[in-house]
Design a protein around this motif. Structure first.
Motif, PDB file in Angstrom:
ATOM      1  N   LEU A   1       0.775  -1.606   0.182  1.00  0.00           N
ATOM      2  CA  LEU A   1      -0.077  -0.531   0.103  1.00  0.00           C
ATOM      3  C   LEU A   1       0.731   1.113  -0.317  1.00  0.00           C
ATOM      4  N   GLU A   2       1.767   1.255   0.493  1.00  0.00           N
ATOM      5  CA  GLU A   2       2.773   2.435   0.481  1.00  0.00           C
ATOM      6  C   GLU A   2       3.144   2.587  -0.467  1.00  0.00           C
ATOM      7  N   SER A   3       4.057   1.470  -1.112  1.00  0.00           N
ATOM      8  CA  SER A   3       4.295   2.053  -2.507  1.00  0.00           C
ATOM      9  C   SER A   3       3.523   2.220  -3.366  1.00  0.00           C
ATOM     10  N   LEU A   4       2.386   1.526  -3.678  1.00  0.00           N
ATOM     11  CA  LEU A   4       1.287   2.230  -4.291  1.00  0.00           C
ATOM     12  C   LEU A   4       1.483   3.897  -4.425  1.00  0.00           C
ATOM     13  N   PHE A   5       0.947   3.859  -2.553  1.00  0.00           N
ATOM     14  CA  PHE A   5       0.122   5.248  -2.938  1.00  0.00           C
ATOM     15  C   PHE A   5       1.608   5.986  -2.705  1.00  0.00           C
ATOM     16  N   ALA A   6       2.666   5.772  -3.005  1.00  0.00           N
ATOM     17  CA  ALA A   6       3.676   6.550  -3.381  1.00  0.00           C
ATOM     18  C   ALA A   6       3.671   7.212  -5.047  1.00  0.00           C
ATOM     19  N   ARG A   7       3.522   5.319  -5.680  1.00  0.00           N
ATOM     20  CA  ARG A   7       3.408   5.998  -7.223  1.00  0.00           C
ATOM     21  C   ARG A   7       2.184   6.869  -7.469  1.00  0.00           C
ATOM     22  N   TYR A   8       1.129   6.840  -6.690  1.00  0.00           N
ATOM     23  CA  TYR A   8       0.035   7.692  -7.215  1.00  0.00           C
ATOM     24  C   TYR A   8      -0.046   9.777  -6.971  1.00  0.00           C
TER      25      TYR A   8
ATOM     26  N   ALA B   1      -9.026  -4.125   7.918  1.00  0.00           N
ATOM     27  CA  ALA B   1      -7.789  -2.962   7.582  1.00  0.00           C
ATOM     28  C   ALA B   1      -8.615  -2.870   5.999  1.00  0.00           C
ATOM     29  N   SER B   2      -8.778  -0.953   5.927  1.00  0.00           N
ATOM     30  CA  SER B   2      -9.358  -0.955   4.510  1.00  0.00           C
ATOM     31  C   SER B   2      -7.886   0.779   3.687  1.00  0.00           C
ATOM     32  N   VAL B   3      -8.795   1.226   2.672  1.00  0.00           N
ATOM     33  CA  VAL B   3      -7.995   1.929   2.172  1.00  0.00           C
ATOM     34  C   VAL B   3      -9.379   3.366   2.117  1.00  0.00           C
ATOM     35  N   VAL B   4      -9.580   4.240   2.587  1.00  0.00           N
ATOM     36  CA  VAL B   4     -10.820   5.167   2.390  1.00  0.00           C
ATOM     37  C   VAL B   4      -9.940   6.623   1.170  1.00  0.00           C
TER      38      VAL B   4
ATOM     39  N   ALA C   1     -18.025  17.181   1.599  1.00  0.00           N
ATOM     40  CA  ALA C   1     -16.551  16.636   1.203  1.00  0.00           C
ATOM     41  C   ALA C   1     -17.404  15.027   1.040  1.00  0.00           C
ATOM     42  N   SER C   2     -16.598  14.469  -0.213  1.00  0.00           N
ATOM     43  CA  SER C   2     -16.812  13.103  -0.352  1.00  0.00           C
ATOM     44  C   SER C   2     -16.397  12.048  -0.343  1.00  0.00           C
ATOM     45  N   HIS C   3     -16.880  10.657   0.175  1.00  0.00           N
ATOM     46  CA  HIS C   3     -16.289   9.591   0.157  1.00  0.00           C
ATOM     47  C   HIS C   3     -15.922   8.416  -0.447  1.00  0.00           C
ATOM     48  N   THR C   4     -15.257   7.172  -0.690  1.00  0.00           N
ATOM     49  CA  THR C   4     -15.171   5.839  -0.642  1.00  0.00           C
ATOM     50  C   THR C   4     -14.994   5.218   0.057  1.00  0.00           C
ATOM     51  N   ILE C   5     -14.803   3.810  -0.723  1.00  0.00           N
ATOM     52  CA  ILE C   5     -14.186   3.056   0.649  1.00  0.00           C
ATOM     53  C   ILE C   5     -13.804   1.728  -0.067  1.00  0.00           C
ATOM     54  N   ALA C   6     -11.715   1.281  -0.304  1.00  0.00           N
ATOM     55  CA  ALA C   6     -11.310   0.559  -1.611  1.00  0.00           C
ATOM     56  C   ALA C   6     -11.329  -0.823   0.273  1.00  0.00           C
ATOM     57  N   ALA C   7     -11.788  -1.842  -0.136  1.00  0.00           N
ATOM     58  CA  ALA C   7     -11.396  -2.944   0.716  1.00  0.00           C
ATOM     59  C   ALA C   7     -10.579  -3.860   0.658  1.00  0.00           C
ATOM     60  N   ASN C   8     -10.400  -3.846  -0.612  1.00  0.00           N
ATOM     61  CA  ASN C   8      -8.465  -4.131  -1.306  1.00  0.00           C
ATOM     62  C   ASN C   8      -7.512  -4.159  -1.539  1.00  0.00           C
ATOM     63  N   VAL C   9      -6.521  -4.170  -1.089  1.00  0.00           N
ATOM     64  CA  VAL C   9      -5.333  -3.283  -1.586  1.00  0.00           C
ATOM     65  C   VAL C   9      -4.777  -3.633  -2.799  1.00  0.00           C
ATOM     66  N   SER C  10      -4.551  -2.998  -3.824  1.00  0.00           N
ATOM     67  CA  SER C  10      -4.557  -2.695  -5.049  1.00  0.00           C
ATOM     68  C   SER C  10      -4.930  -2.239  -5.943  1.00  0.00           C
ATOM     69  N   GLU C  11      -3.468  -2.254  -6.821  1.00  0.00           N
ATOM     70  CA  GLU C  11      -4.065  -0.820  -8.347  1.00  0.00           C
ATOM     71  C   GLU C  11      -5.515  -0.894  -8.520  1.00  0.00           C
ATOM     72  N   GLN C  12      -6.165  -2.180  -8.951  1.00  0.00           N
ATOM     73  CA  GLN C  12      -7.094  -2.065  -9.543  1.00  0.00           C
ATOM     74  C   GLN C  12      -8.729  -1.371  -8.939  1.00  0.00           C
TER      75      GLN C  12
ATOM     76  N   ASN D   1      -9.950   1.653  -9.499  1.00  0.00           N
ATOM     77  CA  ASN D   1     -12.004   1.898  -9.165  1.00  0.00           C
ATOM     78  C   ASN D   1     -12.386   2.412  -8.271  1.00  0.00           C
ATOM     79  N   ALA D   2     -11.877   2.735  -6.742  1.00  0.00           N
ATOM     80  CA  ALA D   2     -12.150   4.022  -6.254  1.00  0.00           C
ATOM     81  C   ALA D   2     -11.929   4.850  -6.172  1.00  0.00           C
ATOM     82  N   LEU D   3     -11.148   5.292  -7.610  1.00  0.00           N
ATOM     83  CA  LEU D   3     -10.679   6.954  -7.586  1.00  0.00           C
ATOM     84  C   LEU D   3     -11.768   7.083  -8.405  1.00  0.00           C
ATOM     85  N   ILE D   4     -11.970   6.554  -9.442  1.00  0.00           N
ATOM     86  CA  ILE D   4     -13.337   6.284 -10.980  1.00  0.00           C
ATOM     87  C   ILE D   4     -14.692   6.483 -10.085  1.00  0.00           C
ATOM     88  N   LYS D   5     -14.767   5.777  -9.121  1.00  0.00           N
ATOM     89  CA  LYS D   5     -16.240   6.237  -8.393  1.00  0.00           C
ATOM     90  C   LYS D   5     -16.590   7.999  -7.911  1.00  0.00           C
TER      91      LYS D   5
END
Length: 523
Positions: free
Chosen positions: A138-145, A177-180, A189-200, A204-208
């Motif tokens: 997750l830390e690696s994905l966040f850093a690339r984003y 364990a999740s990502v908001v 402010a609006s938010h969405t939750i991604a329950a799985n840690v993966s780029e997909q 998809n959560a960003l698209i939503k």
């Protein structure tokens, strides 16, 4: 071996230990203990050299050779400083190459496009304890984003146990364990939750989060079409479903629903798209008329069929410039070991397949049905554009159970396997959109769960869906199902590897070189 010779070897090695101890302290391991041991051992070995070579040392100090030695040492020191400077620049400003098989350290085109299109800043909160197995990923994905759009993507990783008030703000369950992802600030402010840690899942959560409204997709049913969900109790259930496609649609902001045409006079006005997937029972004339009216008013539709199916929609398709060939498409060269399982990278220049062309991604179509573009009898304003072809070695096999070679009377050459059709509907009295869009593909099996994992096929379908519904940002290459083959190392293991690779190993090689030079010098 004489004591003087041994002293020379040890002294040379001791000098290297002494001079490299600052490198150990500041650049490799960072360990004061290791640097101190090297410096102390180096001083001892230099002392051994002086004790065993006192006379020759005095002679050397007063000779011209000492001047040459100092000059050479200065050149070597300057060269080392230059190498250090080059390595520093390369480490801080150099380019990176991702040579892994699945490109696990690179963002997919869909992710890059989604990040670039963010309308405002998004803050990502990762709620994972440091011991969680996905923490490093997750830390690696966040850093690339963040590196892609630093001004519009920020992130924070929190231990949910140490930040219960933040977890409560987003109604997260204890220990979850999740990502908001949060867009905007304050009460708006609006938010969405991604329950799985993966780029997909993150993309998809960003698209939503960035999508305004929901695109509603209706799957026509009642004619033996593939079901959205597997239902063993249904008498027509064939053991396959499109549940993975439905899940992908939901992740990308589409709402997928089944719809019967019987008893209706019109497609719902909230329909962004209609999909027909593998109909096996002919449509009735009133049902065909509902579809005709929908397309004439600027409707959008995806039509998937298969070899051997008769669904009664041939007349409607002919009005939009497509005739379905009778037989199964075959290819003698570009296949997957079976002439009826076509492998194609023969694309036309169209927005739907452009990402596949750029990524050199071949689609794989089992038991496909080819199409013939028509030029007469079309509805006004219709324009047909082929998308995917077979190779020039293709043919339409009308008797696949008897042989697998072209016969007299069978259509041969480069076959059309998919086509995109548009129709100008600006003059329609009851228009939905100013342009009708229809995609016809002679293969519906690729929508099934068992075949959905083939990434080029999946991107072809989702890009066709994005083009037909006029969602241009969704015509891309999505994050692949990556085979991650990484080795997890803790900081101490990394420091040890760095110490041996950048300190001990080069030092040993230099010592060996000096020993060989001294041995040859005294021969």
């Amino acid at each position: 071996m004489k004591a003087t010779r041994l002293g020379q070897y040890l002294g040379a090695f001791g000098l290297m230990l002494l001079l490299s101890s600052p490198v150990t302290l500041f650049m490799t391991s960072g360990s004061p203990i290791a640097a101190g041991i090297k410096a102390g051992l180096g001083l001892v070995l230099v002392g051994v050299f002086l004790a065993t070579n006192l006379k020759s040392s005095r002679e050397f100090a007063t000779s011209q050779a000492s001047v040459a030695f100092l000059r050479s040492a200065l050149i070597v020191l300057l060269a080392l400083c230059g190498l250090v400077a080059i390595n520093y620049v390369a480490a801080t400003k150099g380019a990176r190459w991702d040579l892994t098989k699945g490109r696990i350290h690179s963002l997919s085109p869909q992710t890059v496009a989604t990040l670039e299109a963010l309308p405002e800043k998004v803050v990502a909160f990762g709620f994972l304890p440091p011991t969680h197995r996905a923490h490093a990923l997750l830390e690696s994905l966040f850093a690339r984003y963040h590196q892609q759009v630093p001004e519009r993507f920020e992130y924070v990783i929190q231990d949910p146990n140490s930040s219960p008030e933040l977890a409560a703000l987003f109604n997260l369950k204890a220990g979850q364990a999740s990502v908001v992802l949060v867009r905007g600030e304050g009460p708006n402010a609006s938010h969405t939750i991604a329950a799985n840690v993966s780029e997909q899942d993150l993309t998809n959560a960003l698209i939503k989060l960035s999508t305004v409204g929901t695109q509603r997709v209706y799957f026509i049913t009642g004619h033996g079409e593939w079901p959205l969900e597997h239902d063993p109790a249904a008498p027509s259930d064939q053991g396959e479903s499109m549940s993975e496609l439905r899940r992908q649609l939901l992740h990308e902001g589409y709402a997928a629903e089944a719809m019967y045409l019987v008893g209706t006079t019109d497609i719902p006005r909230d329909a962004s798209l209609v999909i027909i997937a593998g109909a096996r029972v002919p449509y009735t004339e009133p049902e065909v008329e509902v579809l005709r009216k929908y397309l004439a008013g600027g409707g959008r539709m995806l039509y998937f069929t298969d070899y051997g199916l008769e669904d009664g929609l041939g007349v409607l398709l002919a009005e939009y410039g497509i005739q379905l060939d009778e037989g199964i498409a075959a290819d003698s060269q570009f296949n997957n070991g079976n002439p009826y399982v076509l492998v194609s990278r023969f694309y036309r220049n169209h927005a739907i397949v452009q990402p596949l062309i750029q990524g050199n991604l071949p689609v794989q179509l089992p038991t496909a049905r080819s199409l013939t573009p028509l030029h007469e009898g079309l509805a006004p304003g219709v324009r047909v554009e082929p998308l995917v072809h077979s190779s020039p070695n293709g043919w339409v096999e009308t008797t696949p159970t008897k042989n697998a070679v072209p016969s007299d009377g069978e259509k041969t050459g480069q076959l059309t396997l998919a086509a995109a059709i548009t129709r100008d509907t600006r003059g329609s009295p009851d228009k939905r959109f100013e342009e009708a869009r229809l995609v016809v593909l002679g293969e519906s099996d690729l929508l099934l769960d068992s075949n959905w994992g083939h990434e080029p096929n999946r991107n072809l379908v989702m890009n066709a869906l994005g083009w037909a519904s006029n969602q241009v940002a969704r015509i891309t290459v999505r994050p692949p199902d990556r085979d991650v083959s990484t080795l997890e190392l803790d900081p101490s293991a990394v420091a040890s590897m760095r110490f041996f690779a950048t300190d001990i190993l080069p030092l040993s090689m230099m010592g060996l070189g000096i020993a060989i030079w001294l041995a040859r010098r005294h021969k």
